[in-house]
Design a protein around this motif. Structure first.
Motif, PDB file in Angstrom:
ATOM      1  N   LEU A   1      10.777  -5.213 -12.255  1.00  0.00           N
ATOM      2  CA  LEU A   1      11.886  -5.880 -11.589  1.00  0.00           C
ATOM      3  C   LEU A   1      11.558  -7.348 -11.314  1.00  0.00           C
ATOM      4  O   LEU A   1      12.341  -8.249 -11.644  1.00  0.00           O
ATOM      5  N   PHE A   2      10.399  -7.597 -10.728  1.00  0.00           N
ATOM      6  CA  PHE A   2      10.027  -8.972 -10.449  1.00  0.00           C
ATOM      7  C   PHE A   2       9.723  -9.743 -11.730  1.00  0.00           C
ATOM      8  O   PHE A   2       9.934 -10.960 -11.786  1.00  0.00           O
TER       9      PHE A   2
ATOM     10  N   ASP B   1       2.964  -1.578 -18.060  1.00  0.00           N
ATOM     11  CA  ASP B   1       2.489  -0.981 -16.822  1.00  0.00           C
ATOM     12  C   ASP B   1       1.486  -1.939 -16.181  1.00  0.00           C
ATOM     13  O   ASP B   1       1.464  -3.128 -16.515  1.00  0.00           O
ATOM     14  N   GLY B   2       0.645  -1.443 -15.294  1.00  0.00           N
ATOM     15  CA  GLY B   2      -0.280  -2.313 -14.588  1.00  0.00           C
ATOM     16  C   GLY B   2      -1.482  -2.740 -15.394  1.00  0.00           C
ATOM     17  O   GLY B   2      -2.236  -3.621 -14.962  1.00  0.00           O
TER      18      GLY B   2
ATOM     19  N   GLY C   1       3.817  -0.542  -3.570  1.00  0.00           N
ATOM     20  CA  GLY C   1       2.601   0.253  -3.584  1.00  0.00           C
ATOM     21  C   GLY C   1       1.368  -0.509  -4.008  1.00  0.00           C
ATOM     22  O   GLY C   1       0.351   0.092  -4.357  1.00  0.00           O
ATOM     23  N   CYS C   2       1.422  -1.838  -3.997  1.00  0.00           N
ATOM     24  CA  CYS C   2       0.258  -2.641  -4.356  1.00  0.00           C
ATOM     25  C   CYS C   2       0.322  -3.961  -3.600  1.00  0.00           C
ATOM     26  O   CYS C   2       1.317  -4.266  -2.946  1.00  0.00           O
ATOM     27  N   SER C   3      -0.741  -4.742  -3.673  1.00  0.00           N
ATOM     28  CA  SER C   3      -0.808  -6.000  -2.935  1.00  0.00           C
ATOM     29  C   SER C   3       0.111  -7.047  -3.553  1.00  0.00           C
ATOM     30  O   SER C   3       0.577  -6.916  -4.687  1.00  0.00           O
ATOM     31  N   TYR C   4       0.330  -8.126  -2.789  1.00  0.00           N
ATOM     32  CA  TYR C   4       1.107  -9.247  -3.319  1.00  0.00           C
ATOM     33  C   TYR C   4       0.485  -9.785  -4.594  1.00  0.00           C
ATOM     34  O   TYR C   4       1.181 -10.083  -5.568  1.00  0.00           O
ATOM     35  N   ALA C   5      -0.837  -9.944  -4.591  1.00  0.00           N
ATOM     36  CA  ALA C   5      -1.513 -10.504  -5.762  1.00  0.00           C
ATOM     37  C   ALA C   5      -1.318  -9.623  -6.988  1.00  0.00           C
ATOM     38  O   ALA C   5      -1.047 -10.114  -8.090  1.00  0.00           O
TER      39      ALA C   5
ATOM     40  N   PRO D   1      10.104   5.733 -13.045  1.00  0.00           N
ATOM     41  CA  PRO D   1      10.224   6.314 -11.705  1.00  0.00           C
ATOM     42  C   PRO D   1       9.932   5.224 -10.671  1.00  0.00           C
ATOM     43  O   PRO D   1       9.460   4.135 -11.020  1.00  0.00           O
ATOM     44  N   GLN D   2      10.174   5.498  -9.403  1.00  0.00           N
ATOM     45  CA  GLN D   2       9.800   4.554  -8.366  1.00  0.00           C
ATOM     46  C   GLN D   2       8.296   4.348  -8.358  1.00  0.00           C
ATOM     47  O   GLN D   2       7.526   5.254  -8.646  1.00  0.00           O
ATOM     48  N   GLY D   3       7.876   3.133  -8.002  1.00  0.00           N
ATOM     49  CA  GLY D   3       6.454   2.845  -7.938  1.00  0.00           C
ATOM     50  C   GLY D   3       6.145   1.441  -8.415  1.00  0.00           C
ATOM     51  O   GLY D   3       7.046   0.640  -8.678  1.00  0.00           O
ATOM     52  N   PRO D   4       4.859   1.119  -8.546  1.00  0.00           N
ATOM     53  CA  PRO D   4       4.465  -0.255  -8.881  1.00  0.00           C
ATOM     54  C   PRO D   4       4.908  -0.710 -10.257  1.00  0.00           C
ATOM     55  O   PRO D   4       5.142  -1.911 -10.461  1.00  0.00           O
TER      56      PRO D   4
END
Length: 265
Positions: A112-113, A171-172, A71-75, A103-106
């Protein structure tokens, strides 16, 4: 593939006492190294972020546009991953087990990454909705993670004994209270062996408890996503791609995060 409940056959153990994966690869970071580094999920995301930072990884299915990708860009995904990896690396050794409660999402994708970047084994506990945290306590008891990663948006009062298990909110915007951009800048790559443990699937069996599957390596994940990408190119529909992933032991939310990195140009 078997779980590790008391009624299941014994499996080889890693040197830390946790179960090793049989068949596809070595759970102890061992000898299997068929996949080149560029095919491993972590290095592949780094390549994508360098070559097409503003591209948003997507699956070629209508329903996947909202729930099927990071749900977001590679960067942005790379920045999230680097920040989490920097924090994990400052607190844990490579090979540590990290439970992801999202939950699922960014946020889940970044966590995970982040584990893959840090060389740690991710155990996702994917929540059906924010606040659906009733399975967390038994999952922590069963999996014995070294740390639990979760969100910081007010729905995360997890039923976890924090004197025994550390909980880190990420989070982000922030990771453990520190700005993501600052942590991302401090990240330094670690040497991740293709055969090192990268992912373990956890099954929640309700009040009866739960079970965790043997670890899949970075190379295992690369092989599975390569096979799924080939299926996509052959026109395999979304349901059957998910079935192939499940046969290989990769849960729905995880292949939906990994596969777009593999198939998106």
């Amino acid at each position: 593939m078997t779980g590790d409940g008391p009624d299941r056959p014994e499996r080889p153990e890693r040197r830390d006492g946790r179960p090793g994966r049989t068949g596809r690869g070595g759970g102890n970071g061992g000898t299997r190294a068929r996949s080149a580094d560029g095919r491993l999920p972590g290095p592949l995301l780094r390549q994508r972020a360098e070559r097409g930072p503003q591209t948003v990884p997507e699956l070629p299915y209508p329903s996947a546009a909202v729930t099927g990708t990071a749900g977001c860009s590679y960067a942005e995904l790379d920045r999230r991953a680097r920040s989490i990896a920097a924090r994990l690396g400052a607190q844990l050794q490579p090979g540590s087990r990290v439970m992801l409660v999202y939950p699922q999402g960014p946020d889940l994708a970044g966590a995970l990454f982040g584990c893959l970047y840090a060389g740690m084994a991710a155990v996702p506990l994917v929540l059906p909705a924010p606040g659906a945290t009733e399975a967390v306590a038994r999952a922590v008891r069963r999996c014995a993670p070294d740390i639990v990663l979760t969100g910081s948006d007010g729905w995360t009062p997890l039923a976890v004994d924090r004197t025994r298990t550390q909980v880190l909110e990420a989070d982000g915007a922030r990771v453990s209270g520190e700005p993501v951009w600052r942590l991302a800048q401090s990240w330094r790559p670690v040497g991740v062996l293709p055969g090192a443990p990268a992912y373990q699937r956890y099954h929640d069996d309700g009040a009866a408890g739960g079970r965790v599957e043997p670890a899949m390596s970075h190379s295992d994940l690369a092989d599975v996503t390569t096979e799924l990408a080939q299926a996509v190119r052959l026109g395999t529909d979304e349901e059957n791609v998910g079935w192939i992933a499940a046969v290989h032991g990769v849960e729905d939310a995880v292949w939906r995060i990994l596969l777009p990195i593999r198939v998106t140009a």
